[in-house]
Design a protein around this motif. Structure first.
Motif, PDB file in Angstrom:
ATOM      1  N   TYR A 159      -7.324  -6.989 -47.706  1.00 18.61           N
ATOM      2  CA  TYR A 159      -7.496  -5.480 -47.915  1.00 18.61           C
ATOM      3  C   TYR A 159      -6.829  -4.870 -49.449  1.00 18.61           C
ATOM      4  N   THR A 160      -7.714  -4.503 -50.242  1.00 13.52           N
ATOM      5  CA  THR A 160      -7.043  -4.070 -51.546  1.00 13.52           C
ATOM      6  C   THR A 160      -6.824  -2.495 -51.554  1.00 13.52           C
ATOM      7  N   ILE A 161      -5.908  -2.185 -52.209  1.00 10.79           N
ATOM      8  CA  ILE A 161      -5.291  -0.737 -52.358  1.00 10.79           C
ATOM      9  C   ILE A 161      -5.260  -0.501 -53.841  1.00 10.79           C
ATOM     10  N   ASP A 162      -5.865   0.560 -54.337  1.00  7.84           N
ATOM     11  CA  ASP A 162      -5.398   0.838 -55.889  1.00  7.84           C
ATOM     12  C   ASP A 162      -4.128   1.478 -55.917  1.00  7.84           C
ATOM     13  N   LEU A 163      -3.317   0.954 -56.707  1.00  4.61           N
ATOM     14  CA  LEU A 163      -1.964   1.572 -56.970  1.00  4.61           C
ATOM     15  C   LEU A 163      -1.719   2.735 -57.682  1.00  4.61           C
ATOM     16  N   ALA A 164      -2.873   2.949 -58.550  1.00  7.03           N
ATOM     17  CA  ALA A 164      -2.992   4.115 -59.582  1.00  7.03           C
ATOM     18  C   ALA A 164      -2.888   5.360 -58.683  1.00  7.03           C
ATOM     19  N   LYS A 178      -3.181   7.825 -42.473  1.00  7.05           N
ATOM     20  CA  LYS A 178      -3.511   6.409 -42.576  1.00  7.05           C
ATOM     21  C   LYS A 178      -2.150   5.389 -42.653  1.00  7.05           C
ATOM     22  N   VAL A 179      -2.200   4.527 -42.052  1.00  3.70           N
ATOM     23  CA  VAL A 179      -1.250   3.571 -41.673  1.00  3.70           C
ATOM     24  C   VAL A 179      -1.700   2.241 -41.866  1.00  3.70           C
ATOM     25  N   ILE A 200      -8.855   1.771 -35.483  1.00  6.67           N
ATOM     26  CA  ILE A 200      -8.018   0.516 -36.088  1.00  6.67           C
ATOM     27  C   ILE A 200      -8.879  -0.382 -36.417  1.00  6.67           C
ATOM     28  N   LEU A 201      -8.580  -0.690 -37.669  1.00  4.69           N
ATOM     29  CA  LEU A 201      -9.442  -1.813 -38.642  1.00  4.69           C
ATOM     30  C   LEU A 201      -8.458  -2.988 -38.866  1.00  4.69           C
ATOM     31  N   GLY A 211      -3.611  -7.986 -41.636  1.00 11.96           N
ATOM     32  CA  GLY A 211      -3.161  -6.798 -41.044  1.00 11.96           C
ATOM     33  C   GLY A 211      -3.967  -5.980 -40.409  1.00 11.96           C
ATOM     34  N   SER A 212      -3.654  -4.554 -40.341  1.00 17.62           N
ATOM     35  CA  SER A 212      -4.456  -3.587 -39.865  1.00 17.62           C
ATOM     36  C   SER A 212      -4.409  -2.202 -40.551  1.00 17.62           C
ATOM     37  N   VAL A 213      -5.456  -1.521 -40.218  1.00 19.20           N
ATOM     38  CA  VAL A 213      -5.275  -0.173 -40.911  1.00 19.20           C
ATOM     39  C   VAL A 213      -5.621   0.898 -39.666  1.00 19.20           C
TER      40      VAL A 213
END
Length: 384
Positions: free
Chosen positions: A228-233, A185-186, A222-223, A208-210
């Motif tokens: 968009y939220t990412i869990d840093l844990a 995943k990028v 491509i999304l 942005g995009s995924v």
């Protein structure tokens, strides 16, 4: 205390407070300047900056207080002698112990403050500082990811951002995620911002995009997104258990340590040295007061004699502190050296008291000894 003793006490106290505030403020500012990267480079808040720098104040006060007291006693005695007040007191029959009493009153007050700081406050501040620094170092965005660099983590994450914007925002963000076998995943985003929600850390990406691609497939999905939220844990490595050093442990923990702990078994000498160093710290303000008074307590009329006495007192204090550090270091290696930790300030107090209360007899004995050494010996008659 009598009126004259209160007068001497006020002079010494005002000089002590001026030295303490001046020296502590100067050193604290230099320490604070070294921690400015918490705000400028690591994106921490002003509150964290003030907390980290403020936690060093108890240590600074405990270290500086004895030296500030030493300077205050020298200043007060020089002022009294320069204004001929010390000479008048001596001529009026005021004994050295009466002149020394207000200085000792201040010294015992500083000793109480030093004992309270070293035994109770400093361990707590060191422990809290360790916790804060650990939390700051564990901040992935603030400490691991560097501006303009591709940073690869052990768990298969690669971070990159072009520059840091206002409010700690990350501009031109690139994240590659290879944690799942056979899947990549990028994440590309114009802007990213670390946020905390209910104690959890997240990275909010904007505009942005995924890009997702399987290992055995040429096709990729491509999304695009506005947010968009990412869990840093999941990105950060698991937290290791914090092992507190001897100076970061309470005095009770040093008195009654966990004898089965591996760290204690490996550092038993450091635990012992730290404990007795704390318990002996209150003796140094008294020792420095005795040294200063022994050097300058007698009324004198020549400036040269006072200058030499001040230099001698400074040398004596330097030797005292070096001997104290050496005794603490030796106690970490041998339990028998613990006695030296207490003996160093006590011997300084004893020798200084001998000079203060029996100065004429000590000087007379020294004069007689010097004369005996310099006296020429009578020639022996040759045997017939």
């Amino acid at each position: 205390m009598t009126q004259i003793e209160r007068y001497i006490f006020r002079i010494a106290l005002s000089a002590f407070l001026a030295c303490l505030v001046g020296l502590t403020g100067t050193i604290w500012v230099t320490q604070a300047l070294r921690e400015l990267d918490l705000i400028t480079a690591k994106g921490q808040t002003l509150l964290i900056f003030l907390l980290v720098t403020g936690l060093s104040l108890p240590t600074l006060i405990a270290v500086i207080s004895p030296m500030a007291l030493f300077i205050a006693v020298i200043y007060a005695l020089n002022k009294l002698n320069g204004d001929s007040e010390l000479i008048v007191m001596s001529a009026a029959g005021m004994k050295p112990r009466a002149i020394l009493r207000p200085f000792l009153t201040l010294a015992f007050a500083i000793s109480f403050l030093t004992a309270f700081l070293t035994i109770q406050v400093m361990p707590s501040s060191f422990q809290e500082l360790r916790d804060v620094v650990t939390r700051v170092r564990g901040d992935l965005i603030a400490n691991v990811v560097k501006e303009g660099q591709f940073t690869s983590l052990e768990n298969g994450i690669t971070f990159h951002f072009r520059e840091r914007g206002q409010g700690g925002a990350l501009l031109g963000l690139f994240i590659q995620d290879k944690r799942e076998a056979g899947k990549t995943k990028v994440y590309l985003a114009e802007r990213g911002l670390a946020i905390d929600v209910d104690g959890q850390s997240y990275l909010a990406l904007e505009k942005g995009s995924v890009h997702q691609q399987m290992k055995d497939s040429r096709d990729s999905s491509i999304l695009t997104f506005e947010r968009y939220t990412i869990d840093l844990a999941a990105f950060a490595p698991p937290d290791a258990e914090i092992v507190y050093k001897p100076r970061e442990r309470s005095t009770t923990q040093l008195l009654f340590p966990d004898r089965s702990e591996r760290y204690y078994l490996a550092q038993k000498g450091r635990f012992r040295a730290e404990l007795h160093d704390r318990l002996s710290a209150w003796l140094y303000p008294i020792a420095l007061t005795f040294i200063a008074f022994a050097a300058l307590g007698d009324p004198r009329t020549t400036r040269q004699g006072r200058g030499l006495s001040v230099a001698g007192a400074i040398v004596a204090v330097t030797v005292l502190r070096i001997a104290g550090f050496a005794a603490t270091s030796a106690a970490a290696r041998s339990a028998g050296a613990v006695v030296a930790i207490y003996a160093v300030p006590l011997v300084a107090i004893g020798l200084s008291a001998l000079v203060i209360f029996h100065g004429p007899a000590v000087r007379a004995a020294g004069t007689r000894l010097g004369a005996a050494i310099r006296r020429p010996r009578a020639p022996r008659l040759a045997a017939s």
